[in-house]
Structures are given as structure tokens and as C-alpha cells.
Design a protein around this motif. Structure first.
Motif, PDB file in Angstrom:
ATOM      1  N   ARG A 151       0.968  -1.124  -0.184  1.00 11.00           N
ATOM      2  CA  ARG A 151       0.018  -0.073  -0.119  1.00 11.00           C
ATOM      3  C   ARG A 151       0.910   1.333   0.168  1.00 11.00           C
ATOM      4  O   ARG A 151       1.706   1.266   0.958  1.00 11.00           O
ATOM      5  N   HIS A 152       0.608   2.185  -1.052  1.00  7.23           N
ATOM      6  CA  HIS A 152       1.565   3.430  -1.085  1.00  7.23           C
ATOM      7  C   HIS A 152       0.644   4.491  -1.332  1.00  7.23           C
ATOM      8  O   HIS A 152      -0.447   4.470  -1.755  1.00  7.23           O
ATOM      9  N   VAL A 153       1.292   5.787  -1.027  1.00  7.70           N
ATOM     10  CA  VAL A 153       0.712   7.013  -1.281  1.00  7.70           C
ATOM     11  C   VAL A 153       0.823   7.185  -2.835  1.00  7.70           C
ATOM     12  O   VAL A 153       1.776   7.132  -3.429  1.00  7.70           O
ATOM     13  N   VAL A 154      -0.170   7.725  -3.359  1.00  4.19           N
ATOM     14  CA  VAL A 154      -0.215   8.165  -4.786  1.00  4.19           C
ATOM     15  C   VAL A 154      -0.378   9.539  -5.077  1.00  4.19           C
ATOM     16  O   VAL A 154      -0.480  10.145  -6.225  1.00  4.19           O
ATOM     17  N   GLY A 155      -0.543  10.352  -4.247  1.00  5.14           N
ATOM     18  CA  GLY A 155      -0.707  11.758  -4.202  1.00  5.14           C
ATOM     19  C   GLY A 155      -2.108  12.169  -4.256  1.00  5.14           C
ATOM     20  O   GLY A 155      -3.229  11.361  -4.626  1.00  5.14           O
ATOM     21  N   GLY A 156      -2.676  13.572  -3.948  1.00  2.00           N
ATOM     22  CA  GLY A 156      -3.805  14.027  -3.660  1.00  2.00           C
ATOM     23  C   GLY A 156      -4.637  13.438  -2.480  1.00  2.00           C
ATOM     24  O   GLY A 156      -3.990  12.936  -1.507  1.00  2.00           O
ATOM     25  N   ARG A 157      -5.922  13.740  -2.263  1.00  5.38           N
ATOM     26  CA  ARG A 157      -6.681  13.308  -1.074  1.00  5.38           C
ATOM     27  C   ARG A 157      -7.525  12.331  -1.433  1.00  5.38           C
ATOM     28  O   ARG A 157      -8.115  12.006  -2.495  1.00  5.38           O
TER      29      ARG A 157
END
Length: 317
Positions: free
Chosen positions: A15-21
Motif C-alpha cells: 500500500r502506497h501514497v499516490v498523491g492527492g486526497r
């Protein structure tokens, strides 16, 4: 977050951050599931079931874990679309140089095979069709290669190219029949077979159609998971695994040793090796008029999927 190097080669979910909210107001995240094929100090490279690679920066990782291997044959080989299978076969035969044009792939490899020296037409080029054709011709002009397009026969793309004045390439190898099968664990690696990670001079000399050995090796050895099979320097084959798919090809037997079951032993070995490396489906590409090869492959369960051909601008030599 760090990922345990011991997970390399295992199936993981990251699981990883992809940008935005995201919907909850926090950072948007997504999961990627597949085999961890590469891990550096900065990023993880994960191979999905279709052989595509996703690179995740480790500073963006929120959580990760090893997950059980997926069940075999969760999707049948024949259910793949021609577009999807074209992308998969390209990963098993990667060009020396390639560039994305929207979803199309521009490929060039110093003339070694049509597959590695044509634009693979699938999906949307990301621009008006006429503009895409100009980009294709410019790309091949810059590389001093003739412009070629690999298109699925009977597809809308073939009709669009034809309407733009492109015509079938004038060659006896103008395309191929693509066949697929679901693999079953009923084959074993032949005890006399040698499976190497690279193509040596003996293997390459039997393959034939090689004018530039360095270009041939760059393409043939390009996949991360590839095996070059030989039996007694009289029979060869190649198998490349991308995710759940294996590409089997380059099956050659010296003329004086044919009709002795060597080609069958090569294909059976390729299937066993591929399943040992996580594949549960296979594809191959051959000529429609190669009746001996088609009979051999039919005995392993291969069935027709689609045909493709190469098109060139009208008037090209």
C-alpha cells in the motif's frame, strides 16, 4: 518504510501514497499486488500478473506484507483480449529501444524481427489518429528503419490504418498466428535438457535469421525471467515468463534429427520450467502454414487466439 529483502521473489501487497486526497480526507493511497522482483535502497519493483512492472518509491510505502500465492488458472488464457495479449507478448520479446505513444509502443531493435521493430498497436495513442501516424513515421525515420505497424487482423485498428493508406508488408513473414493454452502440471524438465539464462553461440546459430548477434541477444535475453533450452546441440527452444504468462518459441531441430520427438521434449521442458517460475498460461506465435508445428502445439492444448500482420505506409519498399 523498509521492505524486507527476504521478500524478494515472493508475492506481496504494497500500500502506497499516490498523491492527492482520498475519500476520507487523508492522502490518497492504492495497493499493488504482485511478485517483488527488485528491491533497492529507494524503490521496490513489483511484477503484476500480466507481466507489467510497477515501481514504488519506498518513502511512499505505508504498509506491506507477503501474501499467499494466487491460485493457478484463475483466468483462462483464451479469455484475454487480443489487445491485452499483444502487450503481454511484447514483454516476452522486448525491443532494445521502446517509447510509449499513448498506449501504443514504438519499438526498434536494429532490424532483428518484425515484433521488435514495429509499433505495437493497442489501446489509444493519446492523440488524433493522423497525428499518431506522423509520430510513428518520424520515430522510424529518426532510427533509420522502415515504419511498420503490428495490428490485429480484423480489428478496427487494421481498418483505420488501411483507410490511411497503409498496406500489408510485402514479406513471407508478414505477421503470425498467436495461440494460447492453460498450463497443467503434467510435464517435467527433460533430463537431457540444458536450460541457460543466456543464448550462447551454439544456441544462436541454430536459431537462424540472425544478422546482428548483439541485437538478437539484446532482444532474446531482455526479459527478467527467460530460459534458453537445448538438447544435445541438435534441438533448441526459448521460454520467457511475464507474470502468469509464458511465451514459448524458437523451437528448432536440426533437419537430420527431426521426427524423433525432440521438439516435443523441448516444449514439455519449456512448460515445466515456466510453471516452476509461476506461469499458468502460455502463448506462442507461429505461421499459419507451418502444419508440423501446429500439430505439435495442438497436442499440448494450444488453440488459435488471433492473428496479426505488419502494415507499412503505401509505396514503402
Amino acid at each position: 518504510m523498509t521492505i524486507d529483502p527476504g521478500a524478494r521473489g515472493r508475492r506481496v501487497v504494497v500500500r502506497h501514497v499516490v498523491g492527492g486526497r482520498g475519500p476520507s480526507g487523508g492522502p490518497a493511497m492504492t495497493d499493488v499486488v504482485g511478485r517483488l522482483v527488485e528491491l533497492t535502497e529507494d524503490e521496490a519493483c513489483i511484477e503484476r500478473r500480466d507481466g507489467s512492472l510497477t515501481r514504488v518509491t519506498l518513502t511512499d510505502v505505508v504498509t506491506w506484507k507477503v501474501v499467499p500465492d494466487r491460485p493457478l488458472r484463475s483466468r483462462r488464457a483464451s479469455s484475454a483480449s487480443a489487445d491485452k495479449l499483444t502487450r503481454i507478448t511484447s514483454r516476452g520479446w522486448p525491443a532494445i529501444e521502446s517509447m510509449a505513444l499513448g498506449e501504443w509502443e514504438l519499438r526498434t531493435s536494429r532490424g532483428f524481427t518484425g515484433r521488435a521493430n514495429s509499433v505495437a498497436v493497442h489501446g489509444d495513442p493519446g492523440m488524433p489518429f493522423d497525428d499518431a501516424l506522423r509520430r510513428v513515421r518520424d520515430f522510424y525515420d529518426q532510427h533509420e528503419r522502415p515504419a511498420l505497424a503490428q495490428v490485429v487482423m480484423g480489428s478496427d485498428d487494421e481498418e483505420r490504418f488501411a483507410a490511411a493508406g497503409w498496406e500489408p508488408m510485402r514479406s513471407h513473414r508478414n505477421g503470425a498466428l498467436v495461440q494460447v493454452t492453460d498450463l497443467r502440471p503434467v510435464h517435467a524438465i527433460d533430463p537431457e535438457a540444458v536450460i541457460a539464462p543466456t543464448a550462447d553461440d551454439d544456441w544462436l546459430s541454430m536459431y537462424g535469421r540472425v544478422e546482428d548477434p548483439s541485437a538478437a541477444r539484446a532482444v532474446l535475453e531482455g526479459p527478467d525471467t527467460v530460459g534458453f533450452i537445448s538438447i544435445g546441440n541438435v534441438a533448441i527452444g526459448r521460454v520467457a515468463v511475464s507474470g502468469e504468462w509464458a511465451g514459448i518459441g524458437a523451437v528448432e531441430v536440426l533437419p537430420e534429427h527431426r521426427r524423433q520427438g525432440l521438439a516435443r521434449r523441448i516444449v514439455g521442458t519449456a512448460i515445466a520450467w515456466a510453471m516452476g517460475h509461476g506461469a499458468d498460461k502460455a502463448y506462442l506465435q507461429t505461421m499459419r502454414d507451418n502444419t508440423a508445428a501446429l500439430a505439435l502445439y495442438a497436442s499440448f492444448g494450444f488453440v488459435d487466439h488471433h492473428e496479426y500482420r505488419y502494415l507499412q505506409p503505401s509505396g514503402a519498399n
